[in-house]
Motif scaffolding. Structure first.
Motif, PDB file in Angstrom:
ATOM      1  N   ASP A  97       0.819  -1.224   0.000  1.00  0.00           N
ATOM      2  CA  ASP A  97       0.000   0.000   0.000  1.00  0.00           C
ATOM      3  C   ASP A  97       0.849   1.269   0.000  1.00  0.00           C
ATOM      4  O   ASP A  97       0.346   2.361  -0.295  1.00  0.00           O
ATOM      5  CB  ASP A  97      -0.913   0.031   1.236  1.00  0.00           C
ATOM      6  N   PHE A  98       2.126   1.119   0.327  1.00  0.00           N
ATOM      7  CA  PHE A  98       2.969   2.290   0.575  1.00  0.00           C
ATOM      8  C   PHE A  98       3.177   3.125  -0.688  1.00  0.00           C
ATOM      9  O   PHE A  98       3.159   4.358  -0.643  1.00  0.00           O
ATOM     10  CB  PHE A  98       4.309   1.855   1.155  1.00  0.00           C
ATOM     11  N   LYS A  99       3.385   2.466  -1.831  1.00  0.00           N
ATOM     12  CA  LYS A  99       3.625   3.232  -3.071  1.00  0.00           C
ATOM     13  C   LYS A  99       2.389   4.047  -3.453  1.00  0.00           C
ATOM     14  O   LYS A  99       2.498   5.159  -3.985  1.00  0.00           O
ATOM     15  CB  LYS A  99       4.050   2.321  -4.213  1.00  0.00           C
ATOM     16  N   PHE A 100       1.189   3.516  -3.157  1.00  0.00           N
ATOM     17  CA  PHE A 100      -0.031   4.269  -3.445  1.00  0.00           C
ATOM     18  C   PHE A 100      -0.179   5.443  -2.482  1.00  0.00           C
ATOM     19  O   PHE A 100      -0.659   6.510  -2.861  1.00  0.00           O
ATOM     20  CB  PHE A 100      -1.243   3.341  -3.376  1.00  0.00           C
ATOM     21  N   LEU A 101       0.233   5.231  -1.246  1.00  0.00           N
ATOM     22  CA  LEU A 101       0.223   6.333  -0.275  1.00  0.00           C
ATOM     23  C   LEU A 101       1.095   7.483  -0.770  1.00  0.00           C
ATOM     24  O   LEU A 101       0.693   8.653  -0.716  1.00  0.00           O
ATOM     25  CB  LEU A 101       0.702   5.837   1.085  1.00  0.00           C
ATOM     26  N   LYS A 102       2.286   7.165  -1.273  1.00  0.00           N
ATOM     27  CA  LYS A 102       3.198   8.206  -1.742  1.00  0.00           C
ATOM     28  C   LYS A 102       2.603   8.966  -2.927  1.00  0.00           C
ATOM     29  O   LYS A 102       2.760  10.195  -3.030  1.00  0.00           O
ATOM     30  CB  LYS A 102       4.556   7.609  -2.118  1.00  0.00           C
ATOM     31  N   ILE A 103       1.914   8.269  -3.798  1.00  0.00           N
ATOM     32  CA  ILE A 103       1.279   8.932  -4.954  1.00  0.00           C
ATOM     33  C   ILE A 103       0.191   9.890  -4.488  1.00  0.00           C
ATOM     34  O   ILE A 103       0.106  11.032  -4.948  1.00  0.00           O
ATOM     35  CB  ILE A 103       0.697   7.877  -5.927  1.00  0.00           C
ATOM     36  N   ILE A 104      -0.642   9.445  -3.551  1.00  0.00           N
ATOM     37  CA  ILE A 104      -1.738  10.290  -3.045  1.00  0.00           C
ATOM     38  C   ILE A 104      -1.187  11.529  -2.345  1.00  0.00           C
ATOM     39  O   ILE A 104      -1.647  12.657  -2.587  1.00  0.00           O
ATOM     40  CB  ILE A 104      -2.638   9.483  -2.080  1.00  0.00           C
ATOM     41  N   VAL A 105      -0.196  11.329  -1.476  1.00  0.00           N
ATOM     42  CA  VAL A 105       0.409  12.455  -0.762  1.00  0.00           C
ATOM     43  C   VAL A 105       1.054  13.432  -1.742  1.00  0.00           C
ATOM     44  O   VAL A 105       0.911  14.650  -1.622  1.00  0.00           O
ATOM     45  CB  VAL A 105       1.459  11.945   0.257  1.00  0.00           C
ATOM     46  N   SER A 106       1.741  12.894  -2.736  1.00  0.00           N
ATOM     47  CA  SER A 106       2.415  13.739  -3.724  1.00  0.00           C
ATOM     48  C   SER A 106       1.414  14.582  -4.504  1.00  0.00           C
ATOM     49  O   SER A 106       1.589  15.797  -4.658  1.00  0.00           O
ATOM     50  CB  SER A 106       3.230  12.860  -4.678  1.00  0.00           C
ATOM     51  N   GLU A 107       0.352  13.947  -4.992  1.00  0.00           N
ATOM     52  CA  GLU A 107      -0.649  14.681  -5.772  1.00  0.00           C
ATOM     53  C   GLU A 107      -1.338  15.747  -4.920  1.00  0.00           C
ATOM     54  O   GLU A 107      -1.643  16.848  -5.402  1.00  0.00           O
ATOM     55  CB  GLU A 107      -1.682  13.699  -6.335  1.00  0.00           C
ATOM     56  N   TYR A 108      -1.559  15.427  -3.662  1.00  0.00           N
ATOM     57  CA  TYR A 108      -2.234  16.364  -2.749  1.00  0.00           C
ATOM     58  C   TYR A 108      -1.411  17.649  -2.571  1.00  0.00           C
ATOM     59  O   TYR A 108      -1.917  18.766  -2.734  1.00  0.00           O
ATOM     60  CB  TYR A 108      -2.459  15.686  -1.398  1.00  0.00           C
ATOM     61  N   PHE A 109      -0.119  17.487  -2.240  1.00  0.00           N
ATOM     62  CA  PHE A 109       0.711  18.664  -1.990  1.00  0.00           C
ATOM     63  C   PHE A 109       1.086  19.391  -3.284  1.00  0.00           C
ATOM     64  O   PHE A 109       1.193  20.619  -3.300  1.00  0.00           O
ATOM     65  CB  PHE A 109       1.958  18.273  -1.204  1.00  0.00           C
ATOM     66  N   ASN A 110       1.262  18.649  -4.369  1.00  0.00           N
ATOM     67  CA  ASN A 110       1.553  19.300  -5.647  1.00  0.00           C
ATOM     68  C   ASN A 110       0.397  20.200  -6.072  1.00  0.00           C
ATOM     69  O   ASN A 110       0.610  21.315  -6.567  1.00  0.00           O
ATOM     70  CB  ASN A 110       1.810  18.263  -6.744  1.00  0.00           C
ATOM     71  N   ALA A 111      -0.847  19.699  -5.901  1.00  0.00           N
ATOM     72  CA  ALA A 111      -2.029  20.467  -6.298  1.00  0.00           C
ATOM     73  C   ALA A 111      -2.140  21.772  -5.525  1.00  0.00           C
ATOM     74  O   ALA A 111      -2.721  22.749  -6.015  1.00  0.00           O
ATOM     75  CB  ALA A 111      -3.292  19.627  -6.095  1.00  0.00           C
ATOM     76  N   ARG A 112      -1.568  21.813  -4.342  1.00  0.00           N
ATOM     77  CA  ARG A 112      -1.642  23.020  -3.504  1.00  0.00           C
ATOM     78  C   ARG A 112      -0.365  23.851  -3.575  1.00  0.00           C
ATOM     79  O   ARG A 112      -0.245  24.864  -2.868  1.00  0.00           O
ATOM     80  CB  ARG A 112      -1.941  22.613  -2.047  1.00  0.00           C
ATOM     81  N   GLY A 113       0.573  23.443  -4.409  1.00  0.00           N
ATOM     82  CA  GLY A 113       1.821  24.200  -4.577  1.00  0.00           C
ATOM     83  C   GLY A 113       2.662  24.258  -3.319  1.00  0.00           C
ATOM     84  O   GLY A 113       3.297  25.292  -3.045  1.00  0.00           O
ATOM     85  N   LEU A 114       2.691  23.167  -2.549  1.00  0.00           N
ATOM     86  CA  LEU A 114       3.344  23.191  -1.237  1.00  0.00           C
ATOM     87  C   LEU A 114       4.653  22.405  -1.180  1.00  0.00           C
ATOM     88  O   LEU A 114       5.145  22.098  -0.094  1.00  0.00           O
ATOM     89  CB  LEU A 114       2.375  22.662  -0.171  1.00  0.00           C
TER      90      LEU A 114
END
Length: 382
Positions: free
Chosen positions: A11-28
């Motif tokens: 599950d870890f690789k999917f967690l990293k994708i979700i976290v990455s997309e979340y912060f990228n979308a907010r420019g953080l």
């Protein structure tokens, strides 16, 4: 199997994708670079352009893994991004929710303080800080870019925080000062009132600043080596090596330094440190005559504006034998260069990218294989 604070490895690789997309979308991403700076080496951090690269770097440093999500929980709590936690729980049922009452353990109090500081700054505050430190202005896009830059320039550090707070007090940033003073011990307060490891604030009038540069340039021309100064100035990426190489006047080299934003009426540290490193002693007297309170470096521990890599290159220049330098040129396929000045030859090595921070280890290996022990030691001094 997942631990109490982990998830299954698949599950870890999917967690990293979700976290990455979340912060990228907010420019953080830059905010995360500030937050996680203590866990990833700067040379890696500066090259990261995607959040998932940062997460991978944290994983490589053993700060973050499928077995231990504490760092992510700490980040969620500190940034108040609990919607990310909800998203993760929805997509990955095994994701353990962060305990809001649990203390932050993976991020230092200093790093937490910088995060609060970044969140409190307005665009007007950024402009004031920019004007206090930069000539020309850098016009930061956001507070995180400013913090990254001032940390890189060694303006913001744990040992220099009292000095930085003093500047914020002078430009009336009360909220920022209050945040940076949080949790200050009596010893810390005493340091702010009577700083011992910070340089006094000064801001020379334009006429006195111009005269100082003339005097220092004349002194360097008389007692120093302009080509050694050129090698040293290659530390600053905003000044092109080719532009440095073709210049033959010390004053104009300082002009390049000023146009890069590394030299100003309120910050002449680069000149002082360069003179200290290159052994141009009389410059200390010139600076102290103009700024009596100026704390000229007394040891290598007080050199902060010039990188360890560059100090190693200067040490290499002092130690390299002329015959070895000729051999180095041959090994580097630069035997056609007919320069006789060793500093200009080192410039040629850098200009042709035979000696750079990235390939230093390869270069050192070549020296070691050719029994150039003194030169190897010099490049590994700091």
């Amino acid at each position: 199997m997942a631990s109490n604070n982990g998830i299954p490895e698949e599950d870890f690789k999917f967690l990293k994708i979700i976290v990455s997309e979340y912060f990228n979308a907010r420019g953080l991403l830059v905010m995360l670079k500030v937050l996680f700076k203590d866990h990833v080496k700067e040379f890696k951090l500066s090259g990261i352009t995607e959040t998932i690269e940062l997460l991978n770097a944290l994983e490589s440093s053993d700060a973050f893994s499928y077995k231990d999500l504490t760092l992510l929980h700490d980040a969620i709590k500190l940034t108040d991004e609990f919607s990310l936690q909800s998203k993760l729980k929805e997509k990955i049922p095994s994701f353990p929710l962060a305990d809001k009452q649990a203390p932050v353990t993976k991020l230092t109090a200093y790093r937490q303080k910088l995060l609060k500081f970044g969140y409190c700054l307005t665009s007007r505050d950024l402009s004031k800080i920019d004007k206090s430190y930069n000539t020309p202005l850098k016009r930061y896009d956001n507070s995180w870019a400013m913090i990254r830059d001032l940390e890189h320039e060694q303006v913001i550090t744990p040992t220099k925080m009292a000095d930085f707070i003093k500047v914020l007090e002078r430009i009336d940033l009360k909220s920022a000062v209050s945040i940076l003073n949080e949790g200050c011990t009596p010893e810390c307060q005493k340091e702010k009132e009577h700083p011992t490891n910070t340089r006094p604030i000064y801001n020379l009038p334009d006429s006195e600043y111009a005269q100082l540069l003339v005097n220092v340039s004349d002194c360097w021309s008389k007692f120093g080596d302009i080509n050694m100064l050129k090698v040293l100035l290659c530390d600053f990426n905003r000044i092109g090596i080719t532009e440095i190489q073709k210049e033959d006047d010390v004053f104009n080299l300082f002009r390049l330094l000023r146009s890069s934003g590394k030299l100003s009426p309120s910050n002449i540290d680069v000149i002082a440190e360069a003179a200290f490193l290159c052994g141009v002693g009389p410059i200390e007297e010139i600076i102290k005559k103009k700024i009596p309170t100026y704390q000229y470096p007394a040891s290598m521990d007080e050199v902060h504006k010039i990188s360890e890599y560059r100090r190693n290159v200067i040490e290499f220049g002092f130690k390299v034998e002329a015959t070895n330098l000729k051999t180095i040129l041959k090994l580097s396929n630069l035997s056609h260069i007919k320069e006789t000045d060793k500093w200009r030859l080192i410039l040629s090595l850098e200009l042709n990218r035979k000696l750079t921070p990235k390939n230093k280890e390869t270069f050192v290996k070549m020296l070691r294989e050719n029994d150039m022990t003194a030169e190897v030691d010099a490049l590994n001094t700091y």
